[in-house]
Design a protein around this motif. Structure first.
Motif, short mmCIF file in Angstrom:
data_model
loop_
_atom_site.label_atom_id
_atom_site.label_comp_id
_atom_site.label_asym_id
_atom_site.label_seq_id
_atom_site.Cartn_x
_atom_site.Cartn_y
_atom_site.Cartn_z
N ARG A 265 47.10 35.78 30.29
CA ARG A 265 48.47 36.18 30.57
C ARG A 265 48.50 37.31 31.60
NH1 ARG A 265 50.83 37.70 24.95
NH2 ARG A 265 52.86 37.68 26.02
N TRP A 266 47.53 38.22 31.52
CA TRP A 266 47.43 39.30 32.49
C TRP A 266 47.25 38.74 33.91
CZ3 TRP A 266 43.16 43.67 32.19
CH2 TRP A 266 43.44 44.66 33.14
N VAL A 269 50.54 37.28 35.24
CA VAL A 269 51.46 38.34 35.68
C VAL A 269 50.96 38.97 36.97
CG1 VAL A 269 52.45 40.57 35.05
CG2 VAL A 269 52.23 38.78 33.32
N ARG A 272 51.76 36.75 39.92
CA ARG A 272 53.19 36.73 40.24
C ARG A 272 53.60 38.03 40.95
NH1 ARG A 272 57.51 33.89 38.24
NH2 ARG A 272 55.93 32.26 38.07
N THR A 273 53.11 39.16 40.48
CA THR A 273 53.48 40.44 41.12
C THR A 273 52.90 40.53 42.53
OG1 THR A 273 51.55 41.51 40.09
CG2 THR A 273 53.66 41.64 38.92
N ILE A 280 51.19 46.15 39.26
CA ILE A 280 51.49 46.41 37.85
C ILE A 280 51.27 47.89 37.57
CG2 ILE A 280 50.79 45.93 35.48
CD1 ILE A 280 49.90 43.17 36.39
N LEU A 283 51.88 47.23 31.63
CA LEU A 283 52.07 45.89 31.07
C LEU A 283 51.63 45.90 29.62
CD1 LEU A 283 52.61 42.81 31.32
CD2 LEU A 283 50.24 42.57 32.10
N LEU A 293 57.11 44.91 31.14
CA LEU A 293 56.41 45.09 32.41
C LEU A 293 57.14 46.14 33.24
CD1 LEU A 293 54.36 44.18 34.65
CD2 LEU A 293 56.05 42.43 35.27
#
Length: 319
Positions: A265-266, A269, A272-273, A280, A283, A293
């Motif tokens: 999952r990290w 994310v 996407r960022t 990030i 998170l 987030l």
């Protein structure tokens, strides 16, 4: 009218009494003879056993345990790490020309494994005069920085290493190395928030928090986040939460659950960022239903890959 009693035959009574006494004496004599024979047999057995035992002991000492043909002439030592063989040989406490067959292999193995930096050891006899020793050294996974009381007063900072099983040991003294280190252990993630009473050298930690942090580090090295960010510090002070600080400036919260899923999952994310040209800042992966987030502006320092990614140590044998 008085009735006359019949007179008893006293001669018959005396004969019967004498016969009973005779049989008792014969039975007693038979018992004494049996006891004497039993004692003689037992004494002979004990004497024979003692002679065989002493004789066998003398033969073993004469032809085996004190035989110069079985004196240790060579000690073959191999290790998968960097400890110099001469120091390993000294830790075995083997005397010069000690008899190979009389040597207590379990004692040698135990003495080596009592050294905190050694994970395991195997000891083998190679007749007639060679002893073979194989050593597996502990490989550090994380480090802990603590303080301890000095003998003369005051405190000093001390660094401990933890292996994948959670065993605590001190970094190897450079004087014990067979060669200079190929890489520094400064890259190891620091685990903070540990109770100092957990740090007993040569012993395994009991805290689930610490063991969870070690499991996270091991899983991170196999995850899609490896090579993307660098774990700098893991704080285990909060119950059931692992607070991660990265060298890129991010803070990530893990639970003690499925680390592989949380790392996946990290990565999602993170990717996407990156498309948003963001980084990030914080998170929280410990919550399963959503992902709290906080983003920050992407900077060269936050987007750069790790400068010193954790190397995979290729273990070499020292002989």
């Amino acid at each position: 009218m008085w009735l006359k009693r019949k007179k008893r035959n006293r001669r018959l009574e005396r004969e019967h009494l004498i016969d009973v006494k005779l049989r008792s004496q014969q039975l007693r004599a038979a018992r004494l003879r049996f006891a004497g024979i039993a004692c003689s047999v037992l004494f002979c057995l004990v004497l024979t056993t003692l002679l065989v035992w002493r004789g066998g002991e003398w033969l073993l000492n004469r032809f085996i345990y004190e035989n110069d043909a079985f004196a240790i002439r060579e000690i073959e030592i191999t290790t998968d790490g960097v400890i110099a063989p001469e120091h390993l040989r000294r830790w075995t406490l083997i005397k010069p020309n000690q008899n190979l067959l009389a040597l207590d292999l379990a004692r040698v193995k135990r003495d080596l494994e009592l050294v905190p930096v050694i994970h395991s050891a195997s000891v083998e006899r190679i007749l007639p005069n060679t002893l073979r020793i194989r050593v597996v050294e502990r490989e550090p996974v994380a480090q802990v920085k603590s303080v301890r009381l000095q003998a003369g007063g005051g405190y000093e900072q001390v660094v401990y290493h933890l292996d994948e099983h959670g065993v605590v040991f001190r970094p190897l003294d450079p004087r014990l190395r067979s060669r200079p280190p190929e890489f520094s252990h400064d890259h190891l993630a620091v685990i903070s928030g540990i109770d100092a009473r957990e740090l007993r050298e040569g012993r395994k930690v009991d805290s689930e928090q610490i063991l969870g942090a070690l499991g996270l580090i091991l899983e991170f090295d196999r995850s899609p986040m490896f090579g993307i960010v660098e774990l700098s510090r893991i704080d285990v002070a909060a119950p059931d939460i692992l607070h991660i600080y990265t060298a890129q400036g991010s803070e990530v919260f893990f639970s003690l659950g499925d680390c592989a899923l949380q790392l996946h999952r990290w990565r999602l994310v993170h990717d996407r960022t990156q498309r948003w040209n963001k980084a990030i800042a914080s998170l929280d992966l410990s919550i399963s239903n959503n992902l709290p987030l906080r983003l920050a502006e992407s900077t060269p320092s936050s987007s750069r890959p790790p400068l010193n990614p954790k190397p995979t140590r290729t273990k070499k044998k020292n002989v």
